[in-house]
Scaffold this motif. Structure first.
Motif, PDB file in Angstrom:
ATOM      1  N   UNK A  12     -36.285   0.418 -26.889  1.00 14.46           N
ATOM      2  CA  UNK A  12     -34.845   0.374 -26.619  1.00 14.46           C
ATOM      3  C   UNK A  12     -34.565  -0.667 -25.542  1.00 14.46           C
ATOM      4  N   UNK A  13     -35.388  -0.694 -24.509  1.00 19.64           N
ATOM      5  CA  UNK A  13     -35.184  -1.684 -23.442  1.00 19.64           C
ATOM      6  C   UNK A  13     -35.392  -3.096 -23.953  1.00 19.64           C
ATOM      7  N   UNK A  14     -36.371  -3.281 -24.821  1.00 23.30           N
ATOM      8  CA  UNK A  14     -36.573  -4.622 -25.384  1.00 23.30           C
ATOM      9  C   UNK A  14     -35.345  -5.048 -26.181  1.00 23.30           C
ATOM     10  N   UNK A  15     -34.768  -4.123 -26.926  1.00 17.81           N
ATOM     11  CA  UNK A  15     -33.565  -4.442 -27.710  1.00 17.81           C
ATOM     12  C   UNK A  15     -32.382  -4.749 -26.787  1.00 17.81           C
ATOM     13  N   UNK A  16     -32.274  -4.027 -25.696  1.00 15.79           N
ATOM     14  CA  UNK A  16     -31.210  -4.313 -24.722  1.00 15.79           C
ATOM     15  C   UNK A  16     -31.376  -5.730 -24.182  1.00 15.79           C
ATOM     16  N   UNK A  17     -32.606  -6.112 -23.869  1.00 15.06           N
ATOM     17  CA  UNK A  17     -32.848  -7.468 -23.372  1.00 15.06           C
ATOM     18  C   UNK A  17     -32.443  -8.514 -24.405  1.00 15.06           C
ATOM     19  N   UNK A  18     -32.718  -8.240 -25.662  1.00 16.02           N
ATOM     20  CA  UNK A  18     -32.304  -9.171 -26.719  1.00 16.02           C
ATOM     21  C   UNK A  18     -30.786  -9.292 -26.791  1.00 16.02           C
ATOM     22  N   UNK A  19     -30.104  -8.180 -26.624  1.00 17.49           N
ATOM     23  CA  UNK A  19     -28.641  -8.215 -26.646  1.00 17.49           C
ATOM     24  C   UNK A  19     -28.088  -9.035 -25.476  1.00 17.49           C
ATOM     25  N   UNK A  33     -24.628  -0.348 -29.879  1.00 17.89           N
ATOM     26  CA  UNK A  33     -25.694  -0.845 -30.754  1.00 17.89           C
ATOM     27  C   UNK A  33     -26.821   0.159 -30.966  1.00 17.89           C
ATOM     28  N   UNK A  34     -26.691   1.358 -30.392  1.00 15.94           N
ATOM     29  CA  UNK A  34     -27.768   2.336 -30.449  1.00 15.94           C
ATOM     30  C   UNK A  34     -27.248   3.704 -30.888  1.00 15.94           C
ATOM     31  N   UNK A  35     -28.155   4.482 -31.430  1.00 16.98           N
ATOM     32  CA  UNK A  35     -27.813   5.834 -31.866  1.00 16.98           C
ATOM     33  C   UNK A  35     -28.126   6.862 -30.771  1.00 16.98           C
ATOM     34  N   UNK A  36     -28.350   6.398 -29.552  1.00 17.29           N
ATOM     35  CA  UNK A  36     -28.616   7.320 -28.445  1.00 17.29           C
ATOM     36  C   UNK A  36     -27.384   7.403 -27.552  1.00 17.29           C
ATOM     37  N   UNK A  37     -27.377   8.373 -26.661  1.00 19.31           N
ATOM     38  CA  UNK A  37     -26.195   8.612 -25.829  1.00 19.31           C
ATOM     39  C   UNK A  37     -25.983   7.501 -24.803  1.00 19.31           C
ATOM     40  N   UNK A  38     -24.756   7.413 -24.349  1.00 19.97           N
ATOM     41  CA  UNK A  38     -24.425   6.423 -23.327  1.00 19.97           C
ATOM     42  C   UNK A  38     -25.172   6.703 -22.016  1.00 19.97           C
TER      43      UNK A  38
END
Length: 121
Positions: A12-19, A33-38
């Motif tokens: 998830x953190x890697x995807x955040x970095x990509x964003x 962009x994620x199916x997890x909670x804010x």
């Protein structure tokens, strides 16, 4: 460097970095962009911020997050020492030299052999 390595171990953190590599985004925009909670996204952002991969900037009532890639460069530099590209490049250069030399010898061999036969006959 250990904190950065631990931070990027999470997908998830890697995807955040990509964003964040091209845009500055709010936590809400990232969470879309994620199916997890804010709140889970906020925890991931906190980890990324604490290890220096993400910076936050308050603008009015919003907090924007941006990527700071410098810690990644440090890890990339450390990983690069394990690449054997330089050694392989030297081997390929040597192979290329040998191929050219062999081709030259083969081109020159029939002419030399013909001359040698004429001299012995």
């Amino acid at each position: 460097m250990d904190e950065v390595a631990a931070a990027i171990a999470d997908p998830v953190r890697r995807e955040i970095l990509l964003l964040l590599r091209t845009d500055r985004l709010t936590a809400g925009e990232i969470a879309e962009n994620f199916a997890i909670s804010r709140p889970a996204i906020s925890r991931h952002l906190r980890v990324l911020r604490e290890c220096g991969l993400v910076r936050d900037e308050v603008a009015g009532r919003q907090r924007f997050y941006t990527l700071d890639a410098q810690p990644l460069r440090e890890i990339a530099g450390w990983i690069a020492q394990f690449e054997r590209r330089d050694a392989w490049e030297r081997h390929f250069d040597a192979l290329e030299t040998e191929v050219y030399r062999t081709r030259r010898e083969h081109r020159a061999a029939p002419a030399d052999t013909g001359t040698a036969r004429e001299n012995t006959a």
